[in-house]
Design an enzyme around this catalytic site. Structure first.
Site, mmCIF file in Angstrom:
data_model
loop_
_atom_site.group_PDB
_atom_site.id
_atom_site.type_symbol
_atom_site.label_atom_id
_atom_site.label_comp_id
_atom_site.label_asym_id
_atom_site.label_seq_id
_atom_site.Cartn_x
_atom_site.Cartn_y
_atom_site.Cartn_z
ATOM 1 N N SER A 55 -9.862 5.660 63.341
ATOM 2 C CA SER A 55 -8.704 4.791 63.126
ATOM 3 C C SER A 55 -8.291 4.803 61.660
ATOM 4 O O SER A 55 -9.126 4.962 60.769
ATOM 5 C CB SER A 55 -9.069 3.357 63.545
ATOM 6 N N TYR B 244 -15.388 -4.114 62.916
ATOM 7 C CA TYR B 244 -14.795 -3.039 63.747
ATOM 8 C C TYR B 244 -14.480 -1.829 62.864
ATOM 9 O O TYR B 244 -14.907 -0.715 63.151
ATOM 10 C CB TYR B 244 -13.518 -3.533 64.435
ATOM 11 N N LYS C 32 -16.178 2.241 62.550
ATOM 12 C CA LYS C 32 -15.467 3.533 62.526
ATOM 13 C C LYS C 32 -15.911 4.347 61.302
ATOM 14 O O LYS C 32 -16.149 5.545 61.381
ATOM 15 C CB LYS C 32 -13.948 3.317 62.504
HETATM 16 C C1 WQD Z 1 0.491 -4.652 64.186
HETATM 17 C C2 WQD Z 1 1.424 -5.519 63.349
HETATM 18 C C3 WQD Z 1 0.603 -7.734 62.878
HETATM 19 C C4 WQD Z 1 0.720 -9.274 66.960
HETATM 20 C C5 WQD Z 1 -5.205 -2.921 64.905
HETATM 21 C C6 WQD Z 1 -6.462 -2.232 64.449
HETATM 22 C C7 WQD Z 1 -6.326 -0.756 64.663
HETATM 23 C C8 WQD Z 1 -6.045 -0.528 66.106
HETATM 24 C C9 WQD Z 1 -4.722 -1.199 66.478
HETATM 25 C C10 WQD Z 1 -7.815 -0.301 67.695
HETATM 26 C C11 WQD Z 1 0.682 -6.342 62.290
HETATM 27 C C12 WQD Z 1 1.864 -7.781 63.737
HETATM 28 C C13 WQD Z 1 0.804 -8.433 65.858
HETATM 29 C C14 WQD Z 1 1.594 -10.387 67.062
HETATM 30 C C15 WQD Z 1 2.603 -9.762 64.981
HETATM 31 N N1 WQD Z 1 -7.093 -1.053 66.887
HETATM 32 N N2 WQD Z 1 1.735 -8.673 64.897
HETATM 33 N N3 WQD Z 1 2.520 -10.586 66.052
HETATM 34 O O1 WQD Z 1 -3.559 -4.844 63.319
HETATM 35 O O2 WQD Z 1 -2.019 -2.853 62.849
HETATM 36 O O3 WQD Z 1 -4.130 -2.499 64.104
HETATM 37 O O4 WQD Z 1 -4.902 -2.607 66.236
HETATM 38 O O5 WQD Z 1 -7.742 0.871 67.874
HETATM 39 O O6 WQD Z 1 -7.517 -0.129 64.296
HETATM 40 O O7 WQD Z 1 -6.625 -2.461 63.061
HETATM 41 O O8 WQD Z 1 -2.277 -3.702 65.176
HETATM 42 O O9 WQD Z 1 -0.750 -4.501 66.951
HETATM 43 O O10 WQD Z 1 -2.526 -6.089 66.040
HETATM 44 O O11 WQD Z 1 -0.564 -5.512 64.635
HETATM 45 O O12 WQD Z 1 3.439 -9.959 64.076
HETATM 46 O O13 WQD Z 1 1.559 -11.201 68.026
HETATM 47 O O14 WQD Z 1 2.054 -6.467 64.213
HETATM 48 O O15 WQD Z 1 0.662 -8.740 61.879
HETATM 49 O O16 WQD Z 1 1.475 -6.389 61.123
HETATM 50 P P1 WQD Z 1 -2.976 -3.548 63.748
HETATM 51 P P2 WQD Z 1 -1.552 -4.992 65.786
#
Ligand code: WQD
Length: 341
Positions: free
Chosen positions: A126, A151, A155
């Site tokens: 990741s 997590y 990785k």
């Molecule tokens: C993306 C953006 C949130 C939800 C993580 C892990 C990564 C992978 C994918 C496993 C961020 C914003 C989110 C919401 C929001 N995991 N958001 N409202 O955190 O980039 O990545 O998940 O493989 O390794 O780190 O993904 O989809 O959680 O968030 O505003 O209800 O969307 O703040 O900026 P993230 P995400």
């Protein structure tokens, strides 16, 4: 027909990769403990490819189960390892579960590969390993920063375990794929993301809001140092991502004299903000997403997107889907799984 073991193969990225492997002519064996997926995914895979993969319900952290699988399914030449816990915030609450599940499973696979003549392993890593980049876009030479969650640490440690094992002279090869943000669903709407409980990731929460399952999407912060203040990510279509795994597997198995270890960033090279993604979804589907701005989420990276030229030029892979196509597929899948009143 070359046989490939896919751990976590009934999961989100795993199931899409199984379909692409089958359509590329590989025979697939899945092992999954169904802790974060559903056995019915096998029906979706079969509906798309016409082939029901062999399935073993089991835990990759149990070496006895794994050894028995290799005995029952002789001739496995490659492994794609998706089986892992992946919720960033859950890992902060349950670090030991994450270290045990994500690391012991990898150790078992690496230990058994030489015993059963398995030549290569593709590892699901990741962009989290980079932490908050000093600048974007980010290529594979960017520094690995101290992990910001257990997590992310699993990785980083997994990558080190693979690297040390290969440098010790083990008779195996590996390709490590660092994903950015996988999103979307198969265009057939037969498989897609099946979050259990309240989705942590953006897209499932967004599509559930669009479907009326959630009242409103909260955008976690609009006071970041970005054009519209919301975080920026590299959202990569899950089918494009799956295709990269097939190319990586072929590169490993078809080039015995090739590199023993390679690392690739898998992203589109396009940074999109959270608010831009919402706009894309609404434009592509014509469906409004009720949303509001809320406080920042602890631990969020401000902005990260990929410099994918190594994967484009060396692996010969490029993300093809437009974000609007991806949003349409995500919506089609959500409509398929939304319970009818
Ligand atoms: C993306 C953006 C949130 C939800 C993580 C892990 C990564 C992978 C994918 C496993 C961020 C914003 C989110 C919401 C929001 N995991 N958001 N409202 O955190 O980039 O990545 O998940 O493989 O390794 O780190 O993904 O989809 O959680 O968030 O505003 O209800 O969307 O703040 O900026 P993230 P995400």
């Amino acid at each position: 027909m070359t046989k490939i073991l896919v751990t976590g193969g009934t999961g989100y990225i795993g199931s899409h990769t199984v379909v692409e492997l089958q359509q590329a002519g590989y025979e697939v064996v899945i092992i999954d403990n169904l802790s974060n997926s559903n056995i019915n995914v096998l029906d979706g895979i079969e509906k798309i490819s016409g082939i029901r993969p062999a399935f073993v319900k089991g835990d990759v952290t149990d070496i006895t189960t794994l050894r028995q699988l290799f005995k029952d399914h002789p001739g496995i030449k490659g492994i794609i390892n998706f089986a892992a816990s992946k919720a960033v915030n859950e890992s902060v609450q349950k670090p030991l579960l994450y270290y045990r599940n994500n690391l012991v499973s990898l150790l078992n696979l690496l230990e058994l590969m030489p015993e059963f003549g398995v030549e290569g392993i593709v590892f699901s890593s990741s962009c989290t390993v980079y932490g908050e980049p000093d600048n974007n876009p980010i290529d594979e030479s960017a520094p690995i920063k101290p992990a910001t969650s257990p997590y992310g640490n699993t990785k980083q440690i997994s990558e080190e375990i693979i690297t040390d094992t290969i440098y010790s002279g083990a008779p195996i090869k590996s390709i490590i794929l660092r994903y950015f943000n996988p999103v979307g669903a198969h265009p057939s709407a037969e498989i897609g993301e099946l979050p259990l409980g309240v989705p942590q990731n953006l897209i499932p929460y967004l599509t559930q809001t669009a479907a009326g399952i959630r009242k409103e999407l909260t955008v976690f912060g609009n006071d970041y140092d970005t054009p519209d203040g919301s975080c920026i990510r590299d959202f990569i279509d899950v089918v494009d991502l799956a295709k990269a795994h097939v190319i990586a597997m072929r590169r490993m198995l078809d080039n015995p004299k090739g590199e023993k270890l390679e690392i690739f960033n898998l992203g589109t090279g396009r940074g999109l903000s959270v608010l831009e993604l919402i706009e894309s979804f609404e434009r592509a589907t014509g469906v409004k997403v009720p949303h509001k701005i809320g406080p920042r989420r602890e631990g969020d990276i401000e902005k990260i997107w990929a410099e994918p030229s190594k994967a484009n030029n060396v692996l010969g892979w490029k993300a093809e889907a437009t974000i609007d196509d991806t949003m349409r597929n995500a919506w089609r899948w959500q409509q398929k799984i939304t319970p009818k009143d």
